[in-house]
Design a protein around this motif. Structure first.
Motif, mmCIF file in Angstrom:
data_model
loop_
_atom_site.group_PDB
_atom_site.id
_atom_site.type_symbol
_atom_site.label_atom_id
_atom_site.label_comp_id
_atom_site.label_asym_id
_atom_site.label_seq_id
_atom_site.Cartn_x
_atom_site.Cartn_y
_atom_site.Cartn_z
ATOM 1 N N THR A 66 49.479 31.757 40.311
ATOM 2 C CA THR A 66 48.632 31.497 41.472
ATOM 3 C C THR A 66 49.034 30.203 42.152
ATOM 4 O O THR A 66 49.422 29.231 41.507
ATOM 5 N N THR A 67 48.966 30.235 43.463
ATOM 6 C CA THR A 67 49.094 29.013 44.242
ATOM 7 C C THR A 67 47.759 28.865 44.966
ATOM 8 O O THR A 67 46.840 29.644 44.719
ATOM 9 N N ARG A 125 48.999 36.295 42.082
ATOM 10 C CA ARG A 125 49.762 37.487 41.709
ATOM 11 C C ARG A 125 49.490 37.782 40.252
ATOM 12 O O ARG A 125 49.596 36.912 39.399
ATOM 13 N N PHE A 126 49.107 39.020 39.990
ATOM 14 C CA PHE A 126 48.788 39.449 38.631
ATOM 15 C C PHE A 126 49.627 40.656 38.254
ATOM 16 O O PHE A 126 49.695 41.612 39.017
ATOM 17 N N VAL A 127 50.216 40.570 37.060
ATOM 18 C CA VAL A 127 50.830 41.754 36.505
ATOM 19 C C VAL A 127 49.782 42.384 35.600
ATOM 20 O O VAL A 127 49.369 41.767 34.621
ATOM 21 N N VAL A 128 49.338 43.571 35.943
ATOM 22 C CA VAL A 128 48.231 44.185 35.195
ATOM 23 C C VAL A 128 48.645 45.523 34.613
ATOM 24 O O VAL A 128 49.517 46.205 35.125
ATOM 25 N N LYS A 129 47.973 45.884 33.524
ATOM 26 C CA LYS A 129 48.183 47.195 32.888
ATOM 27 C C LYS A 129 47.637 48.282 33.803
ATOM 28 O O LYS A 129 46.527 48.159 34.307
ATOM 29 N N GLU A 130 48.408 49.334 33.984
ATOM 30 C CA GLU A 130 47.885 50.471 34.774
ATOM 31 C C GLU A 130 46.908 51.250 33.919
ATOM 32 O O GLU A 130 47.156 51.422 32.726
#
Ligand code: ASP
Ligand code: MG
Length: 432
Positions: free
Chosen positions: A420-421, A426-431
């Motif tokens: 994050t800024t 931005r998140f990498v998440v489980k589908e």
């Protein structure tokens, strides 16, 4: 009045009604051009720069279906591939009949699959997958012609010259511009030209593709070559929205954007326009409109140098089908710069699409689109690093975020990684 470029995507030409709607929209544009030019009397009094370039994708989900044909052939499942192929042809034949066209005489149909088992997968892919656009454009061109419009069909594999980087061919602008201009600027050219998006061809006559969803890019290139006054992408949404309406219930239309904001949205994975679309337009200050094909007189969104920016509402962008690959040094002599250059060399050679990068003292993680090339890249990376990976992931980018939005977005999700800024998360998440 100058040239206009219209692009119709797969969703807008998914059936016979879609084709009829294309005719309605095209006819409006043509009538508009004629009355503006006051050249109704005689066609040859129209300035030659006048005209409508119509760029079309494959109908509906045809490209996915053709991809399956290639995969089945590659797996040696010839009968299944042929069945799939016949389904695709049957679908197009049904559309033609509904439109009153004669399959076989109005439109050429290829019975045999253009497959050569001695060639690499990617080369076969381009020969087969390009059929989707060749079919859709023939149907549309013949239909428009039968409705009394002045139309010409262009075969882009002969006009848009590319190299042979199969599935991601690089366009030779100079060669392409020369032939396309010559075709466009010739006297007595019909007012409407129908051309395939997404496909081109090599100097030795092989068909190529420009990367999935590449029709927008074709439209932008043609806009650039023809010095168009505008390019319009007709879509199944009202314009550029701040989120995907299939995911977020409350979306807001962004009526005006700057080129640079549109590029950022596209690269974050916004499905609305192909990331390569903006540059050819920006070079020539050609505005890009994104409009709903179900309501042609709606304003939609306008992207231009003088657009309003930065976008001041939160924008949610999902990029699906991601894989997070983590490289860990095999010993303690970990030099970040050296490792990065090794990693990116492999990534570049395997044509992986990187969506996010993160590094720590002894690891480097990259999030990439999960394509066929990934497993090859991972085995190459394993020669240099200890590699682990997680798949079935999505990347969620939120631009213009606030703490409250962040909390809401994270709730109930398994987050593998976040960056994050102040304004972007931005998140990498489980589908799920
Ligand atoms: N038909 C191609 C695809 O589905 C190109 C495009 O739609 O822009 O990827
Ligand atoms: Mg498409």
């Amino acid at each position: 009045m100058k040239t206009k470029v219209y692009k119709f995507g797969g969703a807008s030409v998914k059936d016979a009604n879609g084709v009829r709607n294309v005719e309605r929209i095209v006819r409006m544009a043509v009538n508009d051009q004629m009355s503006n030019d006051k050249c109704q009397m005689s066609n040859d009094k129209c300035p030659m720069s006048n005209g409508l370039m119509v760029v079309v994708s494959a109908m509906g989900k045809t490209t996915n279906a053709l991809e399956r044909v290639v995969e089945l052939l590659d797996a040696g499942k010839e009968e299944a591939a042929l069945n799939q192929w016949v389904d695709i042809i049957d679908f197009h034949v049904a559309v033609m009949k509904e439109l009153g066209l004669q399959p076989g005489s109005d439109i050429r149909l290829q019975g045999e699959i253009p497959y050569d088992p001695t060639l690499p997968f990617d080369e076969n892919y381009d020969q087969i997958v390009s059929m989707g656009e060749l079919l859709s454009t023939q149907i549309i061109a013949v239909y428009l012609l039968k409705q009394g419009l002045s139309v010409e069909w262009w075969n882009m594999p002969k006009l848009l010259r590319t190299d042979d980087t199969w599935r991601e061919a690089k366009v030779d602008d100079e060669a392409s511009r020369a032939v396309i201009r010559a075709g466009w600027d010739r006297p007595r050219r019909p007012q409407i030209v129908v051309a395939q998006g997404f496909i081109g061809g090599t100097a030795d006559g092989k068909r190529t593709t420009l990367g999935r969803e590449g029709s927008d890019y074709t439209a932008a290139l043609l806009g650039n070559y023809l010095d168009a006054e505008s390019v319009t992408i007709w879509k199944d949404v009202p314009g550029i929205l701040n989120a995907d309406p299939r995911i977020e219930p409350d979306t807001v239309l962004i009526p005006s954007l700057r080129y640079q904001d549109a590029v950022e949205l596209a690269y974050s994975g916004a499905q609305i326009i192909h990331p390569k679309t903006i540059r050819p337009l920006e070079n020539k200050h050609i505005p890009l409109y994104v409009k709903p094909f179900s309501d042609p007189s709606a304003e939609g969104s306008r992207i231009a140098a003088d657009g309003v920016g930065p976008v001041d509402i939160p924008v949610y962008i999902w990029r699906k089908n991601q894989i997070l690959i983590t490289m860990r040094a095999k010993d303690f002599a970990f030099a970040l710069e050296e490792s990065l250059s090794e990693i990116f060399d492999i990534i570049h050679r395997q044509h992986l699409k990187v969506s996010l990068i993160q590094s720590s003292a002894v690891t480097i993680s990259v999030c990439v689109d999960n394509t066929r090339k990934v497993s090859e890249a991972i085995s190459e990376l394993r020669q240099h690093f200890n590699v682990t990976y997680n798949d079935h992931l999505s990347l969620l980018t939120i631009r213009g975020t606030t703490p409250a939005i962040l909390e809401h977005a994270k709730a109930g999700r398994t987050i593998m990684l976040s960056q994050t800024t102040r304004r972007t998360a931005r998140f990498v998440v489980k589908e799920d």
